[in-house]
Write a protein that holds these residues in place. Structure first.
Motif, PDB file in Angstrom:
ATOM      1  N   LEU A 298       0.841  -1.197   0.000  1.00  0.00           N
ATOM      2  CA  LEU A 298       0.000   0.000   0.000  1.00  0.00           C
ATOM      3  C   LEU A 298       0.872   1.241   0.000  1.00  0.00           C
ATOM      4  N   GLY A 299       0.480   2.252  -0.772  1.00  0.00           N
ATOM      5  CA  GLY A 299       1.170   3.533  -0.745  1.00  0.00           C
ATOM      6  C   GLY A 299       2.603   3.445  -1.239  1.00  0.00           C
ATOM      7  N   ASP A 300       3.517   4.124  -0.520  1.00  0.00           N
ATOM      8  CA  ASP A 300       4.913   4.193  -0.965  1.00  0.00           C
ATOM      9  C   ASP A 300       5.598   2.834  -0.967  1.00  0.00           C
ATOM     10  N   ALA A 301       5.084   1.871  -0.242  1.00  0.00           N
ATOM     11  CA  ALA A 301       5.657   0.526  -0.300  1.00  0.00           C
ATOM     12  C   ALA A 301       5.430  -0.105  -1.665  1.00  0.00           C
ATOM     13  N   ALA A 302       4.428   0.395  -2.398  1.00  0.00           N
ATOM     14  CA  ALA A 302       4.105  -0.137  -3.725  1.00  0.00           C
ATOM     15  C   ALA A 302       4.625   0.731  -4.847  1.00  0.00           C
ATOM     16  N   HIS A 303       4.750   2.045  -4.612  1.00  0.00           N
ATOM     17  CA  HIS A 303       5.123   2.948  -5.710  1.00  0.00           C
ATOM     18  C   HIS A 303       5.597   4.292  -5.166  1.00  0.00           C
ATOM     19  N   VAL A 304       6.560   4.880  -5.831  1.00  0.00           N
ATOM     20  CA  VAL A 304       7.064   6.220  -5.521  1.00  0.00           C
ATOM     21  C   VAL A 304       7.203   6.961  -6.842  1.00  0.00           C
ATOM     22  N   ILE A 305       6.658   8.179  -6.924  1.00  0.00           N
ATOM     23  CA  ILE A 305       6.742   8.953  -8.154  1.00  0.00           C
ATOM     24  C   ILE A 305       7.307  10.333  -7.852  1.00  0.00           C
ATOM     25  N   HIS A 306       7.648  11.055  -8.912  1.00  0.00           N
ATOM     26  CA  HIS A 306       8.149  12.427  -8.763  1.00  0.00           C
ATOM     27  C   HIS A 306       7.007  13.325  -8.289  1.00  0.00           C
ATOM     28  N   GLY A 312       1.527  11.900  -5.256  1.00  0.00           N
ATOM     29  CA  GLY A 312       2.035  10.763  -4.505  1.00  0.00           C
ATOM     30  C   GLY A 312       1.086  10.294  -3.416  1.00  0.00           C
ATOM     31  N   LEU A 313       0.649  11.201  -2.534  1.00  0.00           N
ATOM     32  CA  LEU A 313      -0.264  10.822  -1.463  1.00  0.00           C
ATOM     33  C   LEU A 313      -1.612  10.394  -2.024  1.00  0.00           C
ATOM     34  N   ASN A 314      -2.089  11.082  -3.050  1.00  0.00           N
ATOM     35  CA  ASN A 314      -3.391  10.737  -3.619  1.00  0.00           C
ATOM     36  C   ASN A 314      -3.393   9.332  -4.206  1.00  0.00           C
ATOM     37  N   LEU A 315      -2.262   8.906  -4.767  1.00  0.00           N
ATOM     38  CA  LEU A 315      -2.170   7.523  -5.233  1.00  0.00           C
ATOM     39  C   LEU A 315      -2.295   6.550  -4.066  1.00  0.00           C
ATOM     40  N   GLY A 316      -1.666   6.876  -2.937  1.00  0.00           N
ATOM     41  CA  GLY A 316      -1.756   6.026  -1.764  1.00  0.00           C
ATOM     42  C   GLY A 316      -3.169   5.944  -1.215  1.00  0.00           C
ATOM     43  N   LEU A 317      -3.884   7.070  -1.199  1.00  0.00           N
ATOM     44  CA  LEU A 317      -5.270   7.070  -0.753  1.00  0.00           C
ATOM     45  C   LEU A 317      -6.153   6.294  -1.731  1.00  0.00           C
ATOM     46  N   HIS A 318      -5.801   6.359  -3.014  1.00  0.00           N
ATOM     47  CA  HIS A 318      -6.516   5.563  -4.018  1.00  0.00           C
ATOM     48  C   HIS A 318      -6.292   4.076  -3.755  1.00  0.00           C
ATOM     49  N   ASP A 319      -5.065   3.707  -3.419  1.00  0.00           N
ATOM     50  CA  ASP A 319      -4.782   2.308  -3.020  1.00  0.00           C
ATOM     51  C   ASP A 319      -5.689   1.886  -1.874  1.00  0.00           C
ATOM     52  N   ALA A 320      -5.780   2.756  -0.857  1.00  0.00           N
ATOM     53  CA  ALA A 320      -6.570   2.422   0.329  1.00  0.00           C
ATOM     54  C   ALA A 320      -8.037   2.219  -0.037  1.00  0.00           C
ATOM     55  N   ALA A 321      -8.571   3.089  -0.903  1.00  0.00           N
ATOM     56  CA  ALA A 321      -9.970   2.963  -1.309  1.00  0.00           C
ATOM     57  C   ALA A 321     -10.189   1.667  -2.077  1.00  0.00           C
ATOM     58  N   ALA A 322      -9.254   1.335  -2.979  1.00  0.00           N
ATOM     59  CA  ALA A 322      -9.406   0.125  -3.791  1.00  0.00           C
ATOM     60  C   ALA A 322      -9.280  -1.138  -2.946  1.00  0.00           C
ATOM     61  N   LEU A 323      -8.305  -1.169  -2.029  1.00  0.00           N
ATOM     62  CA  LEU A 323      -8.108  -2.361  -1.215  1.00  0.00           C
ATOM     63  C   LEU A 323      -9.257  -2.538  -0.221  1.00  0.00           C
ATOM     64  N   ARG A 348      -5.036  -5.910 -10.101  1.00  0.00           N
ATOM     65  CA  ARG A 348      -5.601  -5.457 -11.383  1.00  0.00           C
ATOM     66  C   ARG A 348      -6.178  -4.052 -11.261  1.00  0.00           C
ATOM     67  N   ALA A 349      -6.800  -3.778 -10.130  1.00  0.00           N
ATOM     68  CA  ALA A 349      -7.447  -2.477  -9.949  1.00  0.00           C
ATOM     69  C   ALA A 349      -6.450  -1.330  -9.895  1.00  0.00           C
ATOM     70  N   ARG A 350      -5.215  -1.593  -9.463  1.00  0.00           N
ATOM     71  CA  ARG A 350      -4.267  -0.497  -9.250  1.00  0.00           C
ATOM     72  C   ARG A 350      -3.134  -0.428 -10.262  1.00  0.00           C
ATOM     73  N   ARG A 351      -2.789  -1.518 -10.902  1.00  0.00           N
ATOM     74  CA  ARG A 351      -1.585  -1.548 -11.736  1.00  0.00           C
ATOM     75  C   ARG A 351      -1.626  -0.509 -12.852  1.00  0.00           C
ATOM     76  N   ALA A 352      -2.716  -0.447 -13.615  1.00  0.00           N
ATOM     77  CA  ALA A 352      -2.764   0.446 -14.779  1.00  0.00           C
ATOM     78  C   ALA A 352      -2.685   1.910 -14.360  1.00  0.00           C
ATOM     79  N   ASP A 353      -3.428   2.286 -13.312  1.00  0.00           N
ATOM     80  CA  ASP A 353      -3.450   3.675 -12.855  1.00  0.00           C
ATOM     81  C   ASP A 353      -2.070   4.115 -12.384  1.00  0.00           C
ATOM     82  N   ILE A 354      -1.419   3.268 -11.612  1.00  0.00           N
ATOM     83  CA  ILE A 354      -0.100   3.615 -11.081  1.00  0.00           C
ATOM     84  C   ILE A 354       0.934   3.686 -12.197  1.00  0.00           C
ATOM     85  N   THR A 355       0.865   2.760 -13.130  1.00  0.00           N
ATOM     86  CA  THR A 355       1.799   2.785 -14.254  1.00  0.00           C
ATOM     87  C   THR A 355       1.628   4.056 -15.070  1.00  0.00           C
TER      88      THR A 355
END
Length: 417
Positions: A298-306, A312-323, A348-355
């Protein structure tokens, strides 16, 4: 499962981990035990003065979780945004692109809020909802077919259906699970600080694209002091070549302020550092998988971006909502929340968005963090064209607000689980 009642252990008490814990308990109440483990829970969260831009979709999630009301009076809406592209010594910084900050009537595309205020609100909400808070770390685990045994720093081990690793970019749990990490450095550091200034920012965010990296000015809520005067503040995210950072941070305070003024400008009057600037190395990183046997990242353990887009934080909150949605739906169907089929759904729910977000932020940083004249001409032409296309601008602002995804988790739409 050999666990009497399903149990989820979340290792890492950051904003994403706390949001996941709260979302699960709000959705499932007595049907699930949730343990949040982090040594940082011993500390007063209000000491964290870092500021984050909470996108509209993430704010809707926090409203649904009944947390936003606790921080709304301290949050500053971003009402518009200005983008410039110039060299540091240019006498004038022409504006190439402007955005209005509303995605709907009266709804800003983002709000600025301090990490301390939001963390404190989430911790209190977790306590009220029955989340078990343990101020200790998770040191290890042993995954079995029907459960995962989670070991805490005091030596105690408890069985769980799922372990969520939310322990940051240098996740030890990710490493112990054998999940690979793809990364590269940007040879830039992000310098963050709170700046006091003489004039009101009027809710405007500014992004200066400079050869050494983007320099963002993000509005914070003004404070009324006991004597009645108003203190105006903004947060900065100053991307700088890593080689230059030690000299900047260790310089005389007056020299440091001069360097800040060269980038910040004087449009808001006299400025000063309200907090001591801190630097963090910038890099890109993504896990080869977001799940392993009975483990989810979840969050930075899964992905870090510029931080160029502040997502960055919004992606982590998106992870939380999806999980949270994946787990809640699985339990209601009588499924094992730590089973491989359930975790594959989260992947599947998170890979495309994060990429997509990683590719976009990496490309933007490479495009704007250079001083080649042909590249500057092309990008400035592109910015100017976008500025003349209202439909495209509306799409970009909704994208930044997190409102363009068709299959977004329900929490990000403001719907309860």
């Amino acid at each position: 499962m050999s666990v009497e009642r399903p149990r989820i252990v979340i290792a890492g008490g950051g904003l994403a981990g706390l949001s996941l814990a709260l979302a699960l308990k709000r959705a499932l109440t007595d049907g699930l035990d949730v343990i949040m483990a982090d040594p940082a829970l011993k500390r007063d969260p209000h000491g964290d003065l870092r500021a984050y831009a909470i996108a509209a979709a993430a704010r809707r999630m926090l409203e649904t979780l009944k947390v936003w009301d606790q921080v709304a009076d301290k949050a500053q809406p971003i009402l518009d945004m200005v983008i410039t592209d110039s060299r540091l010594n240019d006498p004038v910084r022409p504006t190439f692109l402007t955005f209005e900050g509303e995605v709907a009537e009266g709804e800003a595309f983002a709000h600025m809020v301090t990490a301390g205020d939001l963390t404190a609100a989430l911790i209190e909400a977790c306590k009220d909802s029955g989340v078990i808070l343990r101020a200790e770390g998770v040191t290890g685990f042993a995954a079995q077919s029907a459960r995962i045994d989670v070991t805490f720093s005091n030596g105690e081990s408890v069985p769980a259906a799922l372990l969520v690793a939310a322990d940051g970019a240098r996740s030890r749990l990710r490493e112990q699970a054998g999940i690979g990490w793809i990364s590269w450095p940007y040879h830039q550091s992000g310098i963050v600080a709170t700046i006091a200034h003489e004039r009101d920012h009027e809710g405007r965010a500014v992004e200066h694209f400079l050869p050494s990296g983007p320099f963002a000015i993000l509005p914070l809520k003004s404070e009324t002091l006991p004597d009645g005067t108003v203190k105006h503040r903004s947060s900065i995210v100053w991307s700088e070549k890593t080689a230059n950072v030690p000299a900047l941070l260790e310089s005389d305070p007056e020299d440091r302020l001069v360097e800040l003024e060269r980038r910040f400008g004087l449009q808001l009057g006299r400025i000063s550092f309200e907090t001591r600037p801190q630097a963090f190395p910038l890099s890109f990183g993504v896990a080869r998988s977001f799940v392993a046997e009975r483990i989810a990242l979840l969050g930075d353990a899964a992905h870090v971006i510029h931080p160029i887009a502040g997502q960055g934080l919004n992606l982590g909150l998106h992870d939380a909502a999806a999980l949270a949605e994946t787990i809640a739906d699985a339990l209601r169907l009588g499924m094992d929340p730590g089973g491989a089929d359930v975790l594959e759904g989260y992947e599947r729910a998170r890979r495309a968005d994060i990429t997509a977000m990683g590719v976009m932020t990496d490309g933007l940083n490479r495009l704007f963090s250079n001083d080649l004249l042909p590249v500057r001409l092309i990008r400035d032409l592109g910015l100017g064209l976008v500025d003349r296309m209202p439909g495209l601008k509306r799409f970009f602002i909704r994208e930044a607000a997190g409102l363009t995804e068709r299959d977004a988790p329900r929490l990000l739409k403001g719907e309860a689980l």
